[in-house]
Design a protein around this motif. Structure first.
Motif, PDB file in Angstrom:
ATOM      1  N   TYR A 121       0.834  -6.607  -5.353  1.00 31.39           N
ATOM      2  CA  TYR A 121       1.921  -5.585  -4.700  1.00 31.39           C
ATOM      3  C   TYR A 121       2.122  -4.432  -5.509  1.00 31.39           C
ATOM      4  O   TYR A 121       2.134  -3.385  -5.087  1.00 31.39           O
ATOM      5  N   LEU A 122       2.428  -4.618  -6.756  1.00 32.07           N
ATOM      6  CA  LEU A 122       2.734  -3.299  -7.739  1.00 32.07           C
ATOM      7  C   LEU A 122       1.589  -2.338  -8.001  1.00 32.07           C
ATOM      8  O   LEU A 122       1.771  -1.161  -7.630  1.00 32.07           O
ATOM      9  N   LYS A 123       0.498  -2.936  -7.920  1.00 37.63           N
ATOM     10  CA  LYS A 123      -0.851  -2.145  -7.844  1.00 37.63           C
ATOM     11  C   LYS A 123      -0.959  -1.112  -6.743  1.00 37.63           C
ATOM     12  O   LYS A 123      -1.294  -0.059  -6.715  1.00 37.63           O
ATOM     13  N   LYS A 124      -0.622  -1.514  -5.343  1.00 35.68           N
ATOM     14  CA  LYS A 124      -0.722  -1.020  -4.011  1.00 35.68           C
ATOM     15  C   LYS A 124       0.467  -0.143  -3.969  1.00 35.68           C
ATOM     16  O   LYS A 124       0.297   1.064  -3.706  1.00 35.68           O
ATOM     17  N   LYS A 125       1.836  -0.427  -4.509  1.00 32.46           N
ATOM     18  CA  LYS A 125       2.952   0.279  -4.261  1.00 32.46           C
ATOM     19  C   LYS A 125       2.689   1.624  -5.227  1.00 32.46           C
ATOM     20  O   LYS A 125       3.115   2.784  -4.719  1.00 32.46           O
ATOM     21  N   PHE A 126       2.319   1.498  -6.412  1.00 32.37           N
ATOM     22  CA  PHE A 126       2.665   2.497  -7.374  1.00 32.37           C
ATOM     23  C   PHE A 126       1.234   3.219  -7.902  1.00 32.37           C
ATOM     24  O   PHE A 126       1.639   4.407  -8.562  1.00 32.37           O
ATOM     25  N   LYS A 127       0.143   2.419  -7.607  1.00 35.13           N
ATOM     26  CA  LYS A 127      -1.182   3.100  -7.916  1.00 35.13           C
ATOM     27  C   LYS A 127      -1.105   3.409  -9.355  1.00 35.13           C
ATOM     28  O   LYS A 127      -1.968   4.567  -9.880  1.00 35.13           O
ATOM     29  N   TYR A 128      -0.804   2.586 -10.266  1.00 34.63           N
ATOM     30  CA  TYR A 128      -0.810   2.838 -11.596  1.00 34.63           C
ATOM     31  C   TYR A 128      -1.329   1.711 -12.071  1.00 34.63           C
ATOM     32  O   TYR A 128      -1.227   0.431 -11.645  1.00 34.63           O
TER      33      TYR A 128
ATOM     34  N   VAL B  75      -1.266  -1.951 -14.014  1.00 30.59           N
ATOM     35  CA  VAL B  75      -0.348  -3.128 -14.113  1.00 30.59           C
ATOM     36  C   VAL B  75      -0.799  -3.819 -15.423  1.00 30.59           C
ATOM     37  O   VAL B  75      -1.892  -4.357 -15.425  1.00 30.59           O
TER      38      VAL B  75
END
Length: 72
Positions: A12-19, A21
């Motif tokens: 989820y974090l990878k998809k949402k923020f594109k940074y 993780v």
């Protein structure tokens, strides 16, 4: 088991923020770091100590310097 340490949150974090993780592993084994990489973590943070039996919470979840090369 994965819910308590939020490993399912990594994609989820990878998809949402594109940074990239990172996962900060505070377990007493390398098992959860491997799972974090499987979930897509780009980096792992693990504390290193000279003796994991020192009386401190941080030491018991660390890897010893002699084992650091195996961890990498």
């Amino acid at each position: 088991m994965l819910d308590g340490i939020n490993l399912k949150y990594i994609p989820y974090l990878k998809k949402k923020f594109k940074y990239p993780v990172a996962y900060s592993d505070h377990s007493s084994s390398e098992y959860f770091s491997h799972l974090a990489l499987y979930q897509g973590a780009n980096m792992i943070e693990k504390t290193i100590t000279e003796n994991k039996f020192f009386k401190s919470i941080e030491h018991c979840m660390s890897i010893e310097t002699k084992d650091a090369a195996k961890y990498i």
